[in-house]
Every structure is written in C-alpha cells, then in structure tokens.
Design a protein around this motif. Structure first.
Motif, PDB file in Angstrom:
ATOM      1  N   GLN A   1      88.379  74.311  17.016  1.00  0.00           N
ATOM      2  CA  GLN A   1      88.489  73.675  15.698  1.00  0.00           C
ATOM      3  C   GLN A   1      87.227  73.928  14.871  1.00  0.00           C
ATOM      4  OE1 GLN A   1      91.186  72.285  14.652  1.00  0.00           O
ATOM      5  NE2 GLN A   1      92.288  71.334  16.331  1.00  0.00           N
ATOM      6  N   ASN A   2      86.077  73.924  15.534  1.00  0.00           N
ATOM      7  CA  ASN A   2      84.805  74.074  14.827  1.00  0.00           C
ATOM      8  C   ASN A   2      84.569  75.519  14.390  1.00  0.00           C
ATOM      9  OD1 ASN A   2      84.450  71.411  15.500  1.00  0.00           O
ATOM     10  ND2 ASN A   2      83.244  71.879  17.328  1.00  0.00           N
TER      11      ASN A   2
ATOM     12  N   GLU B   1      86.528  67.129  23.158  1.00  0.00           N
ATOM     13  CA  GLU B   1      86.235  68.135  22.122  1.00  0.00           C
ATOM     14  C   GLU B   1      87.070  69.408  22.292  1.00  0.00           C
ATOM     15  OE1 GLU B   1      82.116  69.067  24.337  1.00  0.00           O
ATOM     16  OE2 GLU B   1      83.170  67.193  24.066  1.00  0.00           O
ATOM     17  N   ASP B   2      87.765  69.530  23.423  1.00  0.00           N
ATOM     18  CA  ASP B   2      88.643  70.689  23.626  1.00  0.00           C
ATOM     19  C   ASP B   2      90.011  70.484  22.984  1.00  0.00           C
ATOM     20  OD1 ASP B   2      86.803  72.141  25.077  1.00  0.00           O
ATOM     21  OD2 ASP B   2      87.388  71.235  26.981  1.00  0.00           O
ATOM     22  N   ASN B   3      90.271  69.311  22.437  1.00  0.00           N
ATOM     23  CA  ASN B   3      91.587  69.056  21.837  1.00  0.00           C
ATOM     24  C   ASN B   3      91.859  70.070  20.733  1.00  0.00           C
ATOM     25  OD1 ASN B   3      94.001  67.752  21.526  1.00  0.00           O
ATOM     26  ND2 ASN B   3      93.205  66.258  20.055  1.00  0.00           N
TER      27      ASN B   3
ATOM     28  N   GLN C   1      97.831  76.377  23.367  1.00  0.00           N
ATOM     29  CA  GLN C   1      96.932  75.400  22.742  1.00  0.00           C
ATOM     30  C   GLN C   1      96.852  74.159  23.610  1.00  0.00           C
ATOM     31  OE1 GLN C   1      98.052  74.126  18.792  1.00  0.00           O
ATOM     32  NE2 GLN C   1      95.911  73.778  18.268  1.00  0.00           N
ATOM     33  N   LEU C   2      95.666  73.641  23.713  1.00  0.00           N
ATOM     34  CA  LEU C   2      95.456  72.441  24.503  1.00  0.00           C
ATOM     35  C   LEU C   2      95.564  71.233  23.581  1.00  0.00           C
ATOM     36  CD1 LEU C   2      94.532  72.223  27.513  1.00  0.00           C
ATOM     37  CD2 LEU C   2      92.347  71.522  26.582  1.00  0.00           C
TER      38      LEU C   2
END
Ligand SMILES: *[C@@H]1O[C@H](CO)[C@@H](O)[C@H](O)[C@H]1NC(C)=O
Ligand SMILES: *[C@@H]1O[C@H](CO)[C@@H](O)[C@H](O)[C@H]1NC(C)=O
Ligand SMILES: *[C@@H]1O[C@H](CO)[C@@H](O)[C@H](O)[C@H]1NC(C)=O
Ligand SMILES: *[C@@H]1O[C@H](CO)[C@@H](O)[C@H](O)[C@H]1NC(C)=O
Ligand SMILES: *[C@@H]1O[C@H](CO)[C@@H](O)[C@H](O)[C@H]1NC(C)=O
Ligand SMILES: *[C@@H]1O[C@H](CO)[C@@H](O)[C@H](O)[C@H]1NC(C)=O
Length: 402
Positions: A191-192, A229-231, A253-254
C-alpha cells in the motif's frame, strides 16, 4: 606483311570469342546457383513437445515444379549420433519413409514447399535436420537445428507448516517444463510503495525434479507471517522460461480479517464463563446441603465429569470450526494468519493439545471406578440411602461401564 596482320586478327578474334564464352559460362553458373536455393526457419527452430510440427524447407521464389523430375531427401542427426540417418526420401515415383512417420506433402512440393511434417515431437527428436533437393540438373540443401521445449504450467497454492513454527508457506509450482533452466522470482506490492518490487527474503526453492517423460518440476516457497501492515499487500510469483513468449506471473492479495477471529474468541470465552458459573453454582448447592452423604458426593462427581466431557467436546468443535474454514479460504487468498491447529490468538486460553485431551479422557474412567468402589463401601458403612436408591445407582454405574 598482310599475311601477318591477318593472322594477328584471327588470334584476336579467337581470344575475344573465348572471353565471351567464359563470361557466358560464368553467367550461366551464377544463374544456376541463384535459381535453386532453399529457405529454412533460420538457424534453429523451436517446437513444442508432443505437437505435430512442420520443419520448414522452401524453394526460394516458389516456382511451379514438375515433381516427376525432382527428388527430396530429409536427413536427421540427433542426440550424440555422429551420422545422419534418412528420415524421408522421394524421387520419381519412389517414396521412402522411416519408422518415425515423418512425411512431405507432395501437393506442397509442387509449389516448391518441401517442409517435413513430424508428428508428436519428443525430446529425443531434438537435433540437426537437413533437407536436400534435386531439380535436375540443379541441387540445393539447407539445414536447421530443431530445439524441443515444453512450457511450464504454473500454480500458486498454500501450505500451513505445522512443523515449521506454524508458518504459512505460499508455494509457486511450475511443472512439466523443458529444458531444465528456469527462473522463479517473487515481487511484492505494498500500500505504501505501490510498485512491484523484487524481494528475496524468506524464499526457498526446492531441488528440481524430473518426470518420467524427461520434463521437470520445481517449487518455490514464500514463508509468510502476516502482520497488520501486510494487509492489502500483493505478492507475485514471476516465472521465466525459454519456452515462454513473455514472463508468467501469478499473484494474490493478502486481506486480513481480524474481526471474524475475535468473534470466535468471544464465543469461546463466553462458553468458558458459562461453564465456570455452572460449576460455582453446583459447588454452592453442594456446600449448602451440610449433611453430605457419600452418594451425593458420587452423584456430584459424576455430574462434574459429564460437564467436563461436554466442555471438552464443545471446545474441540470450537477449535475445529476455523480450521475447516481455513482450507476453503485457500482460493481467495485472504484471512489472517489462517488459524492453524491450536494457534489461538490469545495464548492464555490456548486449548490443550490433542495428546493431552486423549490422555485425560483415558484416565478419567479409571478414576471413576476407583471412586465408585470406595463409595459403595462407605455406603454400606453409612447405611445412607434406601435400597431403591442404591439399586438405581448400581444400574447407572453398570450402564457407564458399558
Ligand atoms: C497430430 O496429428 C494426429 C494425426 O496425424 C492427430 O490425431 C493429433 O490430434 C495431432 N495432434 C496435435 C497436437 O495436433
Ligand atoms: C494448483 O495446486 C493445488 C495444490 O497443489 C491443486 O490442488 C490445484 O489443482 C492446482 N491447480 C491447477 C490449475 O493446477
Ligand atoms: C510434476 O507436476 C505434475 C503436475 O502438477 C505432477 O502430475 C507430477 O506428478 C509432478 N512430478 C513429480 C516428479 O513430482
Ligand atoms: C532471474 O531473473 C532475475 C530478474 O529478472 C535476474 O536478475 C536473474 O539474473 C535471473 N537469474 C537467472 C539464473 O537467469
Ligand atoms: C521472514 O520470516 C521470519 C520468520 O518467519 C520473519 O520474522 C521475518 O519478518 C520475515 N521477513 C520478511 C521480510 O517477511
Ligand atoms: C484489510 O483490508 C481490507 C480491505 O482492503 C479491509 O476490509 C480489512 O478490514 C483490513 N483489515 C484490517 C485488519 O485493517
């Protein structure tokens, strides 16, 4: 003088004639060489395993030919063989084919196409192929290197490693490819960052394995321990092989679902609370009735044993429910640290290991029998319950033993 001059002139003309003739002959030679030329599919031709293939050999400018006055021979040199073997031959009305079943279409040959048809190509068919053409009085030949390949079939799957600290392994498997050389890498989109970036941490690749048909399989493991944070992170397995026109990429995708985990948590906590309250009430009733007689003790013990058993059963149901869900989830690639056997988020309420449960259940009946013998003995001393009550109790205890 005149005689001499005439002789010189003759000499000159002879020389001129010779020159002219040699030029003509040379020209004719060039013409011959330019007329019959064959075209192959470059230096190498790549074909796919198990397919019916065409090995190209075409006469340039594709003239219309009388196949009665021409001949075609195909040779093959495969593996470690030093010599060429004849695969197909045709001239006049004579036709010779080898056991391999390779052939040339005579209809195409009329149009100058001497390509060889090779059915169901195998890995052993790789090697050099030579096409020799004769259109009397000219001759031409060409050769090509045949490369047999097989495309990998790739697949993503998931595995929960019970041994390896209950980590999750994402497997990227490529199967039935040839030749052996393959390149599997992993990329990650977060996401980042919002770019696919290659990474190499926590990746292990198995040894390549060979199938009976000579093709290969390989599996690459990505070890995952997802945190919050891996979402939303997208993982991608990238496969490159010489047989592929472009790279193959597979991704997932996790998506983490902590809420559903909490629901099961509350369910189990609620159940424990209910059971504990029940036990407290029982204990209270028991303590209130001061004049305790042994048979009451026994009844209470039995009730407690049943409650514990019920609790165990319910607990195992609760524990198994998320486990079965985990495998059905597999295809969607979501769900937080897919609850693995016994891996409850709260370590304080972690259920007992299955081995422990079995042990306690096995030990339980033995203790009960011991107790009952002891009770009956005390009953006789106490002269407590009536005859009827005693009968009821023995009946129920035999029932238990069955
Ligand atoms: C190859 O040709 C055979 C007949 O010669 C046919 O039965 C078979 O289906 C073909 N295979 C492929 C992959 O085209
Ligand atoms: C992918 O791999 C899984 C597990 O090995 C298997 O069950 C599934 O059938 C495979 N899918 C394909 C399309 O090969
Ligand atoms: C290679 O993969 C294929 C397809 O998944 C499978 O059928 C085959 O058994 C595997 N071969 C070996 C040696 O594991
Ligand atoms: C595999 O691919 C990566 C990236 O495309 C490249 O850096 C690496 O050299 C390749 N490895 C081999 C053995 O081809
Ligand atoms: C690799 O795995 C270890 C143990 O499972 C974990 O602690 C570490 O964070 C992982 N590294 C990455 C980059 O995922
Ligand atoms: C993870 O992301 C999904 C949507 O991308 C969202 O529905 C879910 O609530 C997120 N989980 C957490 C723990 O934030």
């Amino acid at each position: 003088m005149a005689k001499r001059a005439a002789g010189r002139m003759r000499w000159d003309s002879v020389w001129l004639l010779r020159l002219l003739m040699s030029v003509l002959v040379l020209e004719r030679f060039q013409l011959v060489a330019g007329l019959l030329q064959v075209e192959m599919a470059g230096r190498t031709q790549m074909v796919f395993l198990n397919e019916n293939v065409t090995i190209f050999c075409k006469i340039r400018d594709s003239p219309h030919l009388d196949i009665k006055s021409m001949g075609i021979t195909w040779f093959q040199k495969t593996g470690k063989s030093e010599t060429y073997t004849k695969l197909f031959q045709y001239f006049g009305n004579y036709r010779e084919t080898s056991q391999r079943g390779a052939w040339v279409s005579l209809r195409s040959l009329q149009k100058g196409d001497a390509s060889l048809q090779l059915p169901r190509v195998q890995l052993e068919d790789a090697g050099e192929y030579r096409c020799e053409l004769v259109v009397t009085p000219q001759k031409a030949q060409g050769s090509v290197w045949l490369k047999v390949v097989a495309q990998p079939v790739s697949n993503l799957s998931e595995q929960v490693m019970v041994k390896d600290n209950k980590d999750r392994h994402i497997l990227c498997t490529s199967s039935r490819f040839y030749p052996e050389h393959i390149n599997i890498t992993w990329k990650k989109w977060t996401q980042n960052d919002r770019h696919f970036r290659e990474f190499s941490k926590n990746i292990t690749t198995d040894h390549i394995v060979k199938n009976e048909d000579g093709t290969f399989n390989i599996t690459s493991h990505l070890r995952l321990k997802p945190s919050l944070e891996d979402n939303g992170t997208i993982y991608q397995c990238v496969v490159w092989h010489v047989s592929l026109p472009t790279i193959q990429s597979l991704d997932f995708q996790l998506i983490l679902h902590p809420e559903s985990e909490k629901k099961t948590d509350w369910l189990s906590i609620g159940m424990i609370v209910v059971i504990i309250i029940g036990l407290i009430i029982l204990l209270y009733i028991f303590l209130k009735t001061r004049s305790v007689k042994c048979w009451k003790w026994c009844l209470l013990k039995r009730v407690c044993a049943h409650v514990v058993q019920l609790f165990m059963t319910l607990w195992s149901v609760v524990c198994q429910a998320p486990l079965s869900m985990e495998f059905s989830k597999q295809e969607h690639w979501n769900g937080l640290p897919f609850p693995s056997p016994g891996a409850f988020p709260n370590p304080e309420i972690e259920p007992k290991s299955p081995a422990f449960q079995v042990d306690s259940l096995l030990l339980e009946p033995l203790g009960k029998l011991e107790d009952e013998r002891h009770c009956k003995q005390r009953l006789l001393e106490d002269k407590g319950p009536s005859k009827l009550e005693l009968d009821q109790m023995t009946a129920s205890s035999t029932h238990q033993q069955i």
